[in-house]
Design an enzyme around this catalytic site. Sequence first.
Site, mmCIF file in Angstrom:
data_model
loop_
_atom_site.group_PDB
_atom_site.id
_atom_site.type_symbol
_atom_site.label_atom_id
_atom_site.label_comp_id
_atom_site.label_asym_id
_atom_site.label_seq_id
_atom_site.Cartn_x
_atom_site.Cartn_y
_atom_site.Cartn_z
ATOM 1 N N GLY A 203 45.835 30.760 51.515
ATOM 2 C CA GLY A 203 45.160 31.827 50.812
ATOM 3 C C GLY A 203 45.333 33.611 51.594
ATOM 4 O O GLY A 203 45.499 33.428 52.582
ATOM 5 N N PRO A 204 45.029 34.270 50.560
ATOM 6 C CA PRO A 204 45.362 35.777 51.572
ATOM 7 C C PRO A 204 44.090 35.718 52.637
ATOM 8 O O PRO A 204 43.397 34.862 52.448
ATOM 9 C CB PRO A 204 45.248 37.283 50.399
ATOM 10 C CG PRO A 204 44.822 36.093 49.184
ATOM 11 C CD PRO A 204 44.803 34.790 49.350
ATOM 12 N N GLY A 206 41.404 36.312 54.608
ATOM 13 C CA GLY A 206 39.726 36.886 54.610
ATOM 14 C C GLY A 206 38.474 36.430 53.022
ATOM 15 O O GLY A 206 37.820 36.816 53.149
ATOM 16 N N THR A 207 39.327 35.033 53.401
ATOM 17 C CA THR A 207 38.593 34.792 51.662
ATOM 18 C C THR A 207 38.550 34.126 51.903
ATOM 19 O O THR A 207 37.893 32.905 51.086
ATOM 20 C CB THR A 207 39.986 34.450 50.679
ATOM 21 O OG1 THR A 207 41.342 33.640 51.297
ATOM 22 C CG2 THR A 207 40.830 35.038 50.033
ATOM 23 N N THR A 210 38.132 29.595 56.918
ATOM 24 C CA THR A 210 37.567 29.434 58.227
ATOM 25 C C THR A 210 36.480 28.664 57.575
ATOM 26 O O THR A 210 35.384 28.018 58.277
ATOM 27 C CB THR A 210 37.800 30.672 59.208
ATOM 28 O OG1 THR A 210 39.270 30.853 59.187
ATOM 29 C CG2 THR A 210 37.479 29.841 60.890
ATOM 30 N N HIS A 425 45.520 66.937 39.540
ATOM 31 C CA HIS A 425 46.088 66.074 39.424
ATOM 32 C C HIS A 425 45.139 64.513 39.321
ATOM 33 O O HIS A 425 45.746 63.954 38.302
ATOM 34 C CB HIS A 425 46.613 66.134 41.355
ATOM 35 C CG HIS A 425 47.611 64.620 41.547
ATOM 36 N ND1 HIS A 425 48.981 64.985 41.839
ATOM 37 C CD2 HIS A 425 47.021 63.083 41.784
ATOM 38 C CE1 HIS A 425 49.122 62.964 42.064
ATOM 39 N NE2 HIS A 425 48.349 62.644 41.955
ATOM 40 N N GLU A 426 44.020 65.072 40.247
ATOM 41 C CA GLU A 426 43.007 63.917 39.854
ATOM 42 C C GLU A 426 42.766 63.929 37.983
ATOM 43 O O GLU A 426 42.494 62.329 37.889
ATOM 44 C CB GLU A 426 41.812 63.409 40.459
ATOM 45 C CG GLU A 426 42.805 63.446 42.123
ATOM 46 C CD GLU A 426 43.389 62.132 42.048
ATOM 47 O OE1 GLU A 426 43.048 61.042 41.987
ATOM 48 O OE2 GLU A 426 44.074 62.623 43.314
ATOM 49 N N ASP A 502 51.456 57.322 44.516
ATOM 50 C CA ASP A 502 51.608 57.183 42.864
ATOM 51 C C ASP A 502 52.796 56.726 42.748
ATOM 52 O O ASP A 502 52.911 55.598 41.605
ATOM 53 C CB ASP A 502 51.058 58.405 42.202
ATOM 54 C CG ASP A 502 50.097 59.005 42.188
ATOM 55 O OD1 ASP A 502 49.080 58.320 42.895
ATOM 56 O OD2 ASP A 502 49.676 60.239 41.536
HETATM 57 P P1 ADP Z 1 39.817 34.041 56.230
HETATM 58 O O1 ADP Z 1 40.028 32.693 57.069
HETATM 59 O O2 ADP Z 1 40.598 33.228 54.912
HETATM 60 O O3 ADP Z 1 41.253 34.563 56.562
HETATM 61 P P2 ADP Z 1 37.382 34.097 57.253
HETATM 62 O O4 ADP Z 1 37.038 32.893 56.766
HETATM 63 O O5 ADP Z 1 37.425 34.155 58.051
HETATM 64 O O6 ADP Z 1 38.887 33.995 55.888
HETATM 65 O O7 ADP Z 1 36.262 35.400 56.457
HETATM 66 C C1 ADP Z 1 35.812 36.159 57.323
HETATM 67 C C2 ADP Z 1 34.547 36.055 56.839
HETATM 68 O O8 ADP Z 1 34.348 37.297 55.494
HETATM 69 C C3 ADP Z 1 33.282 35.441 56.618
HETATM 70 O O9 ADP Z 1 32.778 35.461 57.863
HETATM 71 C C4 ADP Z 1 32.794 36.047 55.197
HETATM 72 O O10 ADP Z 1 31.248 36.646 56.207
HETATM 73 C C5 ADP Z 1 33.657 36.959 54.550
HETATM 74 N N1 ADP Z 1 33.826 36.069 53.377
HETATM 75 C C6 ADP Z 1 35.094 35.802 53.264
HETATM 76 N N2 ADP Z 1 34.980 34.920 52.245
HETATM 77 C C7 ADP Z 1 33.580 34.517 51.439
HETATM 78 C C8 ADP Z 1 33.116 33.789 50.739
HETATM 79 N N3 ADP Z 1 33.920 33.668 49.620
HETATM 80 N N4 ADP Z 1 31.526 34.220 50.693
HETATM 81 C C9 ADP Z 1 31.066 35.108 51.352
HETATM 82 N N5 ADP Z 1 31.615 35.050 52.563
HETATM 83 C C10 ADP Z 1 32.937 35.416 52.985
HETATM 84 ZN ZN ZN Z 2 47.885 60.849 42.309
HETATM 85 MG MG MG Z 3 40.195 32.533 59.098
#
Ligand code: ADP
Ligand code: ZN
Ligand code: MG
Length: 603
Positions: A203-204, A206-207, A210, A425-426, A502
């Site tokens: 997945g992308p 920050g999802t 980990t 513009h906006e 844009d």
């Molecule tokens: P990845 O490993 O997918 O890049 P992480 O697990 O490191 O992302 O997520 C980074 C932080 O973002 C986590 O420590 C948490 O604080 C927050 N976070 C991300 N997804 C969630 C989720 N589904 N629920 C709660 N917190 C989340």
């Molecule tokens: Zn614009």
């Molecule tokens: Mg990670």
Amino acid sequence: MNNKPKKPKKPIVFYYLIALAVLMVLNALVFPQYLSSSLEEVDYGTFLKMVDEGKVISAVVETDQVRFEAVDDDGRKHIYQSNIVANTELSDRLYNAGVKYGQDLPKEINPIFSFILSWILPIVMLVFIGQLLSRRMGGMNAMSFGKSGAKIYAENETGKTFADVAGEDEAKDALREIVDFLHDPKKYADIGAALPKGALLVGPPGTGKTLLAKAVAGEAKVPFFSISGSEFVEMFVGMGAAKVRDLFKQANEKAPCIVFIDEIDTIGKKRGGIIEGGNDEREQTLNQLLTEMDGFDANKGVVILAATNRPESLDKALLRPGRFDRRIPVELPDLAGREAILRVHAKDVKMGENIDFNAVARATSGASGAELANIVNEAALRAVRMGRGEVSQEDLEESVEVVIAGYQRKNASISRHEKEIVAYHEVGHALVAARQSNSAPVHKITIIPRTSGALGYTMQVEEDERFLMSKDEAFNKIATFTGGRAAEELIFGSVTTGAANDIEQATRIARAMVTRYGMSEEFDMTALETVTNQYLGGDTSLMCSAETAAKVDAEVVALIRKAHEKAVGILKNDMAKLHELAGYLLEKETITGEEFMRILKSE
Ligand code: ADP
Ligand code: ZN
Ligand code: MG
């Protein structure tokens, strides 16, 4: 996130100093008579008197001095020393008083004990220090194959559970089976079911990949071995493979447990193909990993989790059955997921009453869990800056903008004329969006400059989650993107660089319509591009002949031109509202969606 505890390395000198101190103390204990305080000097007369009084127990007589052990006034034994003045009848006198003489004085410590202290202990300590040193050197020694010195860190309690992961229900369901397996591997072994050895979280960024891996370990209450792919690739050839071997050896000893390999794409990239310099090491590491995964017995209770955001670059061998054959998508959160994530993180923060998390979730379409966590934290920081004790709705909304567009640039000096251009513009974007029934209404328009460089922006809010976009909607979206530039043309008769972003967005949609969504007459349902990088920016690569590519370009241009004309048409019919809204925005700098709609609907 790197959560290995850093044990500070103490300098070698430190150990030497300790050893030295211990030896000195021992010395003082074993040979106390060498310490000046324990040897009391008395004159000869006193010595003779003590002999007569029967206080002296034993004595060593030398030519000009005598050392002796005697009982002092308090009844304690002491060692004394005295100079001998005249050696007359001393022996008789000692004999008469019953003093043992002619042999050495007793040591104050049992001789066996003193032997241990003064000989054996130092040797033991030397051996101990030697081992300490050699272990510290181990990690730096290229010759010690098999002993990688990898400090692979097993957390016994990750402290995370599924409750810490909001949304991502499908991923959690898939992982729950693994948790159950780790709880009771026997149940599975009895029936003959082999659980997958490994699961791959894709997945992308920050999802929460980990986070999910940690939660699995936390839920199953098993040790968590975590290592990042990049840690395998080391300075010395062969170390990566050795680390893999070490890792699996340790994991086998600690089973049931979880081994988590983060960013596995660093070692798991496709092998072969173009010869790159120095990827031998990576290949060796990958081969070792494959060997280890095949070699271990899954029923022992070792589960391997891995995470990546570039699954397409992984070596196919890794994804074969018996290896990472389970693929668990961890996607960007939907509306409900975003709201849940906001709530999870809001728990750690003092929130005011009546916070509308849903509104924040609606304004953050496309944000990852990590970004949402960041938004909550930014809001808390803002509350502190403003001297408040709790986070308000306004803090949250402002921090959404901070995370999307950067901080406000309060002291940016922008001329009146430029502000006017930005306002028109906006409002142009917003008006075109509002007049096309299918476009999402605006949530907020602002012309306060941001640190990201944006001079203003329109925040659109999707009322409800959408998964499909019709051809008309896609086209209207392009029209909305061109709306800003269209307003500039109509009002000022010239154009500015302000539309660069844009233009990029409009082109991206138009291109996708032609090459990937089959939304053009010309090419019907032909795939002309493929996405090469699904989770990181979604780069595409062309897969058609040069002539077709030229036709695609023409088609894209035509599409955007049509949308642009549509936007100009909409604004031309609505000049009065355009002026009114822009004037209002210039004055207020920020207007909300409700204000916008009120002015739009008023006569
Ligand atoms: P990845 O490993 O997918 O890049 P992480 O697990 O490191 O992302 O997520 C980074 C932080 O973002 C986590 O420590 C948490 O604080 C927050 N976070 C991300 N997804 C969630 C989720 N589904 N629920 C709660 N917190 C989340
Ligand atoms: Zn614009
Ligand atoms: Mg990670």
